[in-house]
Design a protein around this motif. Sequence first.
Motif, mmCIF file in Angstrom:
data_model
loop_
_atom_site.group_PDB
_atom_site.id
_atom_site.type_symbol
_atom_site.label_atom_id
_atom_site.label_comp_id
_atom_site.label_asym_id
_atom_site.label_seq_id
_atom_site.Cartn_x
_atom_site.Cartn_y
_atom_site.Cartn_z
ATOM 1 N N CYS A 160 9.559 52.859 66.411
ATOM 2 C CA CYS A 160 10.185 52.045 65.203
ATOM 3 C C CYS A 160 11.788 52.460 65.274
ATOM 4 C CB CYS A 160 9.748 52.608 63.774
ATOM 5 S SG CYS A 160 8.087 52.102 63.440
ATOM 6 N N TYR A 161 12.000 53.785 65.719
ATOM 7 C CA TYR A 161 13.522 54.109 65.478
ATOM 8 C C TYR A 161 14.141 53.294 66.780
ATOM 9 C CZ TYR A 161 17.721 56.864 66.428
ATOM 10 O OH TYR A 161 19.184 57.009 66.855
ATOM 11 N N HIS A 162 13.522 53.465 67.923
ATOM 12 C CA HIS A 162 14.032 52.927 68.997
ATOM 13 C C HIS A 162 14.226 51.467 68.849
ATOM 14 C CE1 HIS A 162 14.959 52.518 73.306
ATOM 15 N NE2 HIS A 162 14.010 51.467 73.356
ATOM 16 N N MET A 163 13.219 50.757 68.448
ATOM 17 C CA MET A 163 13.443 49.312 67.939
ATOM 18 C C MET A 163 14.494 49.013 67.121
ATOM 19 S SD MET A 163 10.988 47.757 69.780
ATOM 20 C CE MET A 163 10.760 45.957 68.663
ATOM 21 N N TRP A 164 14.491 49.742 66.051
ATOM 22 C CA TRP A 164 15.758 49.339 65.000
ATOM 23 C C TRP A 164 17.009 49.748 65.725
ATOM 24 C CZ3 TRP A 164 15.879 47.182 60.357
ATOM 25 C CH2 TRP A 164 14.647 46.950 59.846
ATOM 26 N N SER A 165 16.992 50.983 66.452
ATOM 27 C CA SER A 165 18.539 51.425 66.977
ATOM 28 C C SER A 165 18.859 50.887 68.247
ATOM 29 C CB SER A 165 18.506 53.044 67.003
ATOM 30 O OG SER A 165 17.638 53.266 67.901
ATOM 31 N N HIS A 166 17.759 50.340 69.040
ATOM 32 C CA HIS A 166 18.454 49.902 70.231
ATOM 33 C C HIS A 166 18.024 48.421 70.716
ATOM 34 C CE1 HIS A 166 18.739 54.298 70.878
ATOM 35 N NE2 HIS A 166 19.420 54.064 71.816
ATOM 36 N N VAL A 167 16.663 48.114 70.277
ATOM 37 C CA VAL A 167 16.284 46.773 70.665
ATOM 38 C C VAL A 167 16.455 45.466 69.610
ATOM 39 C CG1 VAL A 167 14.285 45.382 71.102
ATOM 40 C CG2 VAL A 167 14.133 47.806 71.725
ATOM 41 N N TYR A 168 16.504 46.098 68.318
ATOM 42 C CA TYR A 168 17.084 44.968 67.603
ATOM 43 C C TYR A 168 18.606 44.489 67.538
ATOM 44 C CZ TYR A 168 12.824 45.310 64.353
ATOM 45 O OH TYR A 168 11.746 45.537 63.776
ATOM 46 N N PRO A 169 19.443 45.555 67.672
ATOM 47 C CA PRO A 169 20.658 45.158 67.847
ATOM 48 C C PRO A 169 21.131 44.398 69.205
ATOM 49 C CG PRO A 169 20.712 47.484 67.292
ATOM 50 C CD PRO A 169 19.250 46.970 67.708
ATOM 51 N N GLU A 170 20.168 44.473 70.288
ATOM 52 C CA GLU A 170 20.457 43.742 71.451
ATOM 53 C C GLU A 170 19.719 42.426 71.380
ATOM 54 O OE1 GLU A 170 19.066 44.108 76.120
ATOM 55 O OE2 GLU A 170 19.061 45.890 74.832
#
Length: 403
Positions: free
Chosen positions: A242-252
């Motif tokens: 979840c952290y990786h999605m919110w911090s890296h994937v979502y913004p991209e």
Amino acid sequence: MRFDKLGVKQLAELDACTRCGNCLDLCSAYLGSGDVSISPKKKMEKLKNAVNKEYGLLSRLLKKKLTRKETEAISHAAFACTMCSRCEVDCHINIKLQDIWLRLREILVDEGEHPEALGMMRDRLKKSRNVSFDTNEGRTDWIKPVPGIPEDRFIRESAQVVYFVGCVSSFSPRTFKIPRSVVRIFQEADIDFALLGDEEWCCGFPLMSSGFVKDFIEFAEHNIERVNNSGAEYLVTSCPSCYHMWSHVYPEMIKDTKMNFKVLHAVQYLYMLVKEGRIKLNPVNKKVTYHDPCDLGRNSGIYEEPRKLIRSVPGVEFIELENSGKYATCCGGGGNVESIDAGLSSNIAAIKAGEVIKTGADMVVTSCQQCVRTITTALKKEKSKIKTIDLVQLVIESIREES
């Protein structure tokens, strides 16, 4: 097959790979299976051959296409991967291998060449909004035993902190202790926080990592809008994926929607609370080792805060694993491999358990509900008495201990 979707950079990296084999003995899937055909080296070789066959001059002249057997081999290798990124660490030409594996899975999904189990997962996830496929209304049932819970169960329209629990911790009884510990710590520190309840949807990681990239967008947009509407300053999650999605994937991937809050993993936020003196840690006299979750460590770069938080607990004797930090071995729970090949996942976890046992630690601490589950099971199979817990559980144990 639409290999042109790999993009110029990835096609260039594919051509640059020398198949040197540096990554072979680092691959958790290869080590857990002994099957060289699913190793990074062989995946790159198969993929390069397939691209040449589909797009090379000779293939065009002879009108050659991939055979059914070749396509199945590529699909098997692509999905028998935990997405741990260990292969990238020792790549001497710095190929972003995980990006290639993710794009390859996306291509295979578009071609309908993906495992049936993942197709079922996508359909049920889109309907239920969570990976357990239960009704999403039960997302906060785990909180019932926690003392002092208000009638609203912290499901509120606004708060300074939104705690994004994640699907596994919300629905798997074996990991309920993790969100319960987070809530108890927030209560202890008098944090103004909220849960989203059934408005929390899966972060989309299972979809994105399986190649269903288009399907996860709806989940991301919903979650961002809901947290933005809360006016929260922080979004905190205890799940590395979840952290990786919110911090890296979502913004991209969701560039049209700004996130008006800071994203932190629970270990980052709790360490901040410790530094500010908002929670008091008492002695826990244990030998502790730490397992770096792949999505929090290699894939997100969070190594220091977990260790600083562990060392903040008085009485702890900290022992590093033989392979730690960016060199950490996978627990076997990533990349949706468990859904496709439970035996491979178990074999990878057994390797991790052996490494943990060598430390002589009383407990192995991690920062991932999936890692807790796989390592616990593997240690039990080895008849080891080493306890596996999440780092937030160590913190709550320290808070409860008398000075």
